[in-house]
Design a protein around this motif. Structure first.
Motif, PDB file in Angstrom:
ATOM      1  N   GLU A  77      28.793  46.430  46.730  1.00  0.00           N
ATOM      2  CA  GLU A  77      27.909  47.351  46.005  1.00  0.00           C
ATOM      3  C   GLU A  77      28.702  48.435  45.280  1.00  0.00           C
ATOM      4  N   GLY A  78      29.751  48.966  45.920  1.00  0.00           N
ATOM      5  CA  GLY A  78      30.480  50.067  45.302  1.00  0.00           C
ATOM      6  C   GLY A  78      31.863  49.684  44.827  1.00  0.00           C
ATOM      7  N   CYS A  79      32.130  48.379  44.730  1.00  0.00           N
ATOM      8  CA  CYS A  79      33.482  47.923  44.384  1.00  0.00           C
ATOM      9  C   CYS A  79      33.803  48.250  42.933  1.00  0.00           C
ATOM     10  N   ALA A  80      34.866  49.015  42.714  1.00  0.00           N
ATOM     11  CA  ALA A  80      35.255  49.362  41.356  1.00  0.00           C
ATOM     12  C   ALA A  80      36.108  48.268  40.728  1.00  0.00           C
ATOM     13  N   ALA A  81      37.119  47.817  41.445  1.00  0.00           N
ATOM     14  CA  ALA A  81      38.021  46.797  40.892  1.00  0.00           C
ATOM     15  C   ALA A  81      37.652  45.416  41.419  1.00  0.00           C
ATOM     16  N   PRO A  82      37.748  44.372  40.581  1.00  0.00           N
ATOM     17  CA  PRO A  82      37.463  43.017  41.065  1.00  0.00           C
ATOM     18  C   PRO A  82      38.441  42.615  42.159  1.00  0.00           C
ATOM     19  N   GLY A  83      37.939  41.918  43.189  1.00  0.00           N
ATOM     20  CA  GLY A  83      38.817  41.376  44.204  1.00  0.00           C
ATOM     21  C   GLY A  83      39.698  40.298  43.607  1.00  0.00           C
ATOM     22  N   PRO A  84      40.875  40.070  44.160  1.00  0.00           N
ATOM     23  CA  PRO A  84      41.808  39.108  43.558  1.00  0.00           C
ATOM     24  C   PRO A  84      41.248  37.696  43.453  1.00  0.00           C
ATOM     25  N   GLU A  85      40.521  37.240  44.473  1.00  0.00           N
ATOM     26  CA  GLU A  85      39.966  35.878  44.417  1.00  0.00           C
ATOM     27  C   GLU A  85      38.908  35.766  43.335  1.00  0.00           C
ATOM     28  N   LEU A  86      38.004  36.773  43.271  1.00  0.00           N
ATOM     29  CA  LEU A  86      36.937  36.750  42.269  1.00  0.00           C
ATOM     30  C   LEU A  86      37.532  36.831  40.872  1.00  0.00           C
ATOM     31  N   LEU A  87      38.499  37.716  40.687  1.00  0.00           N
ATOM     32  CA  LEU A  87      39.128  37.877  39.379  1.00  0.00           C
ATOM     33  C   LEU A  87      39.823  36.593  38.952  1.00  0.00           C
ATOM     34  N   ALA A  88      40.538  35.970  39.880  1.00  0.00           N
ATOM     35  CA  ALA A  88      41.250  34.735  39.562  1.00  0.00           C
ATOM     36  C   ALA A  88      40.293  33.606  39.202  1.00  0.00           C
ATOM     37  N   SER A  89      39.200  33.502  39.936  1.00  0.00           N
ATOM     38  CA  SER A  89      38.257  32.408  39.675  1.00  0.00           C
ATOM     39  C   SER A  89      37.564  32.590  38.331  1.00  0.00           C
ATOM     40  N   ILE A  90      37.196  33.829  37.996  1.00  0.00           N
ATOM     41  CA  ILE A  90      36.524  34.079  36.720  1.00  0.00           C
ATOM     42  C   ILE A  90      37.477  33.833  35.555  1.00  0.00           C
ATOM     43  N   ARG A  91      38.718  34.288  35.699  1.00  0.00           N
ATOM     44  CA  ARG A  91      39.698  34.054  34.639  1.00  0.00           C
ATOM     45  C   ARG A  91      39.969  32.572  34.454  1.00  0.00           C
ATOM     46  N   MET A  92      40.028  31.850  35.560  1.00  0.00           N
ATOM     47  CA  MET A  92      40.264  30.412  35.465  1.00  0.00           C
ATOM     48  C   MET A  92      39.085  29.724  34.775  1.00  0.00           C
ATOM     49  N   LEU A  93      37.881  30.140  35.120  1.00  0.00           N
ATOM     50  CA  LEU A  93      36.698  29.561  34.493  1.00  0.00           C
ATOM     51  C   LEU A  93      36.689  29.812  32.991  1.00  0.00           C
ATOM     52  N   SER A  94      37.233  30.948  32.575  1.00  0.00           N
ATOM     53  CA  SER A  94      37.164  31.320  31.162  1.00  0.00           C
ATOM     54  C   SER A  94      38.293  30.734  30.327  1.00  0.00           C
ATOM     55  N   THR A  95      39.354  30.210  30.960  1.00  0.00           N
ATOM     56  CA  THR A  95      40.507  29.741  30.195  1.00  0.00           C
ATOM     57  C   THR A  95      40.750  28.243  30.265  1.00  0.00           C
TER      58      THR A  95
END
Length: 215
Positions: free
Chosen positions: A109-127
């Protein structure tokens, strides 16, 4: 007594299925990040999760589907949440809560920065082209499920009325825009307030922001 025992066995079986699915999704993403997507086989993912390739195929049709599955789960979670919202709740309030719930559960709910796993998965999905194709397939199917849930909530007919399809497509785009802004934000900002703000502006008809001289 027998019924209770059967319900207990059924509940245990469903929990085991969820745990196996989670293990496969986690293994697929981890191996793809470690080796590169092209160097990961279904057999590798199954072995890392401690199951057979045959069991893997009971859950996912490809490695791409396993990696994109978290996105699928978020969309289906939002659809289920919308159907569970109180019938007396205003429509846009219900839709906003339903669409933010899966992200709040995953990102915090209050997470400012993306977690490493979430960030990696979203970037992979987009590239990755193959993953982008899988994400598009998922998005098209999800739009249909969300359209049906919106139609149920608003008493409209998706075969006759434009409204449920339009809302589903616009709300999905608003969520994607908010997530994209969150990923790029520097300094980091919390995701959930961004999601709420994007959907609030959409519900208000996307009024043009005031110019500096108008404030």
């Amino acid at each position: 007594m027998i019924l209770a025992r059967l319900e207990g066995v059924s509940g245990l079986r469903e929990r085991k299925k969820r745990e196996t699915r989670e293990a496969l999704m986690t293994a697929a993403l981890r191996l793809a990040l470690e080796r590169g997507l092209d160097h990961v086989r279904v057999e590798d993912i199954a072995a890392a999760a401690g199951v057979s390739p045959r069991t893997y195929n009971n859950y996912f049709a490809s490695k791409y589907e396993a990696i994109a599955a978290r996105h699928t789960d978020r969309v289906r979670g939002a659809v289920a949440a919308l159907r569970a919202r109180p019938a007396t709740e205003p429509f846009w309030d219900a839709l906003t809560e339903a669409l933010t719930e899966p992200w709040a559960r995953h990102a915090g709910e209050g997470c400012a920065a993306p977690g490493p796993e979430l960030l990696a998965s979203i970037r992979m999905l987009s590239t990755e082209p193959a993953l982008r194709a899988e994400a598009l397939r998922v998005a098209l199917a999800a739009d249909g499920e969300l359209t049906a849930a919106v139609a149920e909530r608003t008493g409209t007919d998706p075969a006759r009325d434009l409204y449920p399809s339009l809302v589903a497509a616009a709300a999905t785009a608003a969520v994607q825009a908010a997530v994209g802004h969150w990923l790029r934000a520097d300094p980091p900002v919390p995701l959930v307030p961004l999601l709420r703000e994007a959907l609030r502006q959409l519900a208000a008809g996307l009024p043009a922001p005031l110019r500096p001289e108008e404030t």
